[in-house]
Design an enzyme around this catalytic site. Structure first.
Site, PDB file in Angstrom:
ATOM      1  N   ARG A 132     -65.644 -46.890   9.707  1.00 28.16           N
ATOM      2  CA  ARG A 132     -65.915 -45.472   9.064  1.00 28.16           C
ATOM      3  C   ARG A 132     -65.069 -44.425   9.740  1.00 28.16           C
ATOM      4  O   ARG A 132     -65.068 -44.297  10.945  1.00 28.16           O
ATOM      5  CB  ARG A 132     -67.247 -45.073   8.948  1.00 28.16           C
ATOM      6  CG  ARG A 132     -68.273 -46.209   7.929  1.00 28.16           C
ATOM      7  CD  ARG A 132     -69.637 -45.535   8.217  1.00 28.16           C
ATOM      8  NE  ARG A 132     -70.026 -44.430   8.168  1.00 28.16           N
ATOM      9  CZ  ARG A 132     -71.363 -43.830   7.840  1.00 28.16           C
ATOM     10  NH1 ARG A 132     -72.233 -44.691   7.856  1.00 28.16           N
ATOM     11  NH2 ARG A 132     -71.550 -42.402   8.068  1.00 28.16           N
TER      12      ARG A 132
ATOM     13  N   ARG B 216     -71.966 -34.424  13.155  1.00 29.60           N
ATOM     14  CA  ARG B 216     -73.189 -35.032  12.401  1.00 29.60           C
ATOM     15  C   ARG B 216     -74.385 -34.766  13.080  1.00 29.60           C
ATOM     16  O   ARG B 216     -75.498 -34.584  12.347  1.00 29.60           O
ATOM     17  CB  ARG B 216     -72.605 -36.613  12.057  1.00 29.60           C
ATOM     18  CG  ARG B 216     -71.542 -36.690  11.012  1.00 29.60           C
ATOM     19  CD  ARG B 216     -70.823 -38.155  11.275  1.00 29.60           C
ATOM     20  NE  ARG B 216     -71.870 -39.205  10.903  1.00 29.60           N
ATOM     21  CZ  ARG B 216     -71.703 -40.521  11.257  1.00 29.60           C
ATOM     22  NH1 ARG B 216     -70.929 -40.822  12.076  1.00 29.60           N
ATOM     23  NH2 ARG B 216     -72.504 -41.525  11.031  1.00 29.60           N
TER      24      ARG B 216
ATOM     25  N   LYS C 124     -81.516 -46.321   9.367  1.00 30.36           N
ATOM     26  CA  LYS C 124     -81.854 -46.148   7.959  1.00 30.36           C
ATOM     27  C   LYS C 124     -81.362 -47.104   6.919  1.00 30.36           C
ATOM     28  O   LYS C 124     -81.933 -47.910   6.182  1.00 30.36           O
ATOM     29  CB  LYS C 124     -81.634 -44.844   7.480  1.00 30.36           C
ATOM     30  CG  LYS C 124     -81.995 -43.475   8.298  1.00 30.36           C
ATOM     31  CD  LYS C 124     -81.650 -42.297   7.675  1.00 30.36           C
ATOM     32  CE  LYS C 124     -80.379 -41.898   7.735  1.00 30.36           C
ATOM     33  NZ  LYS C 124     -79.753 -41.567   8.869  1.00 30.36           N
TER      34      LYS C 124
ATOM     35  N   ARG D 217     -81.010 -34.326   2.788  1.00 26.01           N
ATOM     36  CA  ARG D 217     -80.632 -33.927   4.189  1.00 26.01           C
ATOM     37  C   ARG D 217     -80.940 -32.184   4.439  1.00 26.01           C
ATOM     38  O   ARG D 217     -80.355 -31.885   5.385  1.00 26.01           O
ATOM     39  CB  ARG D 217     -79.062 -34.193   4.293  1.00 26.01           C
ATOM     40  CG  ARG D 217     -79.019 -35.429   5.093  1.00 26.01           C
ATOM     41  CD  ARG D 217     -77.517 -35.733   5.121  1.00 26.01           C
ATOM     42  NE  ARG D 217     -76.818 -36.544   6.102  1.00 26.01           N
ATOM     43  CZ  ARG D 217     -76.662 -37.988   5.860  1.00 26.01           C
ATOM     44  NH1 ARG D 217     -77.068 -38.402   4.872  1.00 26.01           N
ATOM     45  NH2 ARG D 217     -75.897 -38.500   6.705  1.00 26.01           N
TER      46      ARG D 217
ATOM     47  N   ARG E 184     -71.121 -49.707  16.793  1.00 26.91           N
ATOM     48  CA  ARG E 184     -70.639 -49.939  15.334  1.00 26.91           C
ATOM     49  C   ARG E 184     -69.290 -49.871  14.592  1.00 26.91           C
ATOM     50  O   ARG E 184     -68.839 -50.751  14.125  1.00 26.91           O
ATOM     51  CB  ARG E 184     -71.596 -49.026  14.284  1.00 26.91           C
ATOM     52  CG  ARG E 184     -71.465 -49.266  12.933  1.00 26.91           C
ATOM     53  CD  ARG E 184     -72.507 -48.767  12.062  1.00 26.91           C
ATOM     54  NE  ARG E 184     -72.153 -47.034  11.836  1.00 26.91           N
ATOM     55  CZ  ARG E 184     -73.147 -46.487  11.330  1.00 26.91           C
ATOM     56  NH1 ARG E 184     -74.268 -46.727  10.959  1.00 26.91           N
ATOM     57  NH2 ARG E 184     -72.855 -45.125  11.002  1.00 26.91           N
TER      58      ARG E 184
HETATM   59  P1  AMP Z   1     -74.227 -41.452   5.741  1.00 23.99           P
HETATM   60  O1  AMP Z   1     -73.672 -42.788   5.051  1.00 23.99           O
HETATM   61  O2  AMP Z   1     -75.542 -41.039   5.098  1.00 23.99           O
HETATM   62  O3  AMP Z   1     -74.254 -41.303   7.347  1.00 23.99           O
HETATM   63  O4  AMP Z   1     -73.422 -40.287   5.069  1.00 23.99           O
HETATM   64  C1  AMP Z   1     -72.209 -39.964   5.465  1.00 23.99           C
HETATM   65  C2  AMP Z   1     -71.536 -38.582   5.170  1.00 23.99           C
HETATM   66  O5  AMP Z   1     -71.532 -38.468   3.646  1.00 23.99           O
HETATM   67  C3  AMP Z   1     -72.493 -37.526   5.774  1.00 23.99           C
HETATM   68  O6  AMP Z   1     -71.989 -37.126   7.077  1.00 23.99           O
HETATM   69  C4  AMP Z   1     -72.120 -36.467   4.713  1.00 23.99           C
HETATM   70  O7  AMP Z   1     -70.712 -35.873   4.899  1.00 23.99           O
HETATM   71  C5  AMP Z   1     -72.041 -37.113   3.465  1.00 23.99           C
HETATM   72  N1  AMP Z   1     -73.653 -37.150   2.943  1.00 23.99           N
HETATM   73  C6  AMP Z   1     -74.370 -38.202   2.671  1.00 23.99           C
HETATM   74  N2  AMP Z   1     -75.463 -37.970   2.108  1.00 23.99           N
HETATM   75  C7  AMP Z   1     -75.613 -36.641   2.082  1.00 23.99           C
HETATM   76  C8  AMP Z   1     -76.609 -35.739   1.604  1.00 23.99           C
HETATM   77  N3  AMP Z   1     -77.717 -36.090   1.508  1.00 23.99           N
HETATM   78  N4  AMP Z   1     -76.081 -34.241   1.761  1.00 23.99           N
HETATM   79  C9  AMP Z   1     -74.941 -33.608   2.151  1.00 23.99           C
HETATM   80  N5  AMP Z   1     -74.178 -34.736   2.487  1.00 23.99           N
HETATM   81  C10 AMP Z   1     -74.269 -36.024   2.638  1.00 23.99           C
END
Ligand code: AMP
Length: 196
Positions: free
Chosen positions: A143, A154, A13, A92, A131
């Site tokens: 990360r 996740r 994404k 989400r 990654r």
């Molecule tokens: P991402 O970079 O999109 O993979 O997000 C990393 C982490 O941020 C996720 O595993 C969640 O802990 C938190 N996070 C990001 N976006 C959301 C969302 N829309 N709702 C809830 N938690 C989020």
């Protein structure tokens, strides 16, 4: 044109959103990036969500909806938003999807497409672990949630809380699914076809 990129962690994404920013001047709204920035700058909210994020769980709807609201309202006031928003990693949950729908309606903004990037689980694990290794080899920060333990959480969060959005947007007539296993260029071409 406003779109959502939907898919599990590691589906690509962020990479595809970046291309749309470069090629079409769209604005990427990644709640993951916003939350990581809040952590780095040590805000109260950033500190509060750190442990939840590292474990791989979702932070509360209230927090992420607040972040998106701030961005959209700020941009709406500035007349920004350029050639449209790409929602990356948001919504989400169903509550977030409803909130986004209400917010866009309030701002008189359309939701044009929801693009689902379909990828199988084995590939996700390989991509995410890869990654982390690449970042490590390049001396870049890894990360904190790119490890196998957090990845399991996740993925589970994705299937339990986020995958129902596929049916939700399908029923609304907004969903388009793209093969996320193809090469980066091929996925970009498929998305381009959807947005054309
Ligand atoms: P991402 O970079 O999109 O993979 O997000 C990393 C982490 O941020 C996720 O595993 C969640 O802990 C938190 N996070 C990001 N976006 C959301 C969302 N829309 N709702 C809830 N938690 C989020």
């Amino acid at each position: 044109m406003n779109i959502i990129l939907l898919g599990p962690p590691g589906a690509g994404k962020g990479t595809q959103a970046q291309r749309l920013v470069e090629e079409r001047g769209m604005v990427q709204l990644s709640t993951g990036d916003m939350l990581r920035a809040a952590r780095t700058s040590g805000t109260e909210m950033g500190n509060k969500v750190a442990a939840v994020m590292d474990a791989g769980n979702l932070v509360t709807d209230e927090i992420v909806i607040g972040l998106i609201r701030e961005q959209l309202e700020g941009d709406a006031v500035d007349g920004g938003g350029g050639n449209g928003f790409i929602f990356d990693g948001f919504p989400r949950t169903l509550a977030q999807a409803d909130a986004l729908g209400a917010l866009l309606k309030e701002l008189d903004q359309p939701l044009d497409h929801v693009v689902e990037l379909q990828v199988d689980d084995e590939v996700l694990v390989e991509r995410i672990v890869g990654r982390a290794k690449e970042a490590e080899a390049a001396g870049q920060p890894v990360r904190a949630d790119d490890n196998e333990e957090s990845l399991k959480v996740r993925l589970l969060a994705y299937y339990k809380q986020t995958s129902p959005l596929i049916g939700y947007y399908y029923a609304k007539g907004d969903l388009v699914s793209v093969d996320g296993l193809a090469s980066m260029d091929e996925v970009a071409a498929s998305i381009k076809g959807v947005l054309a």
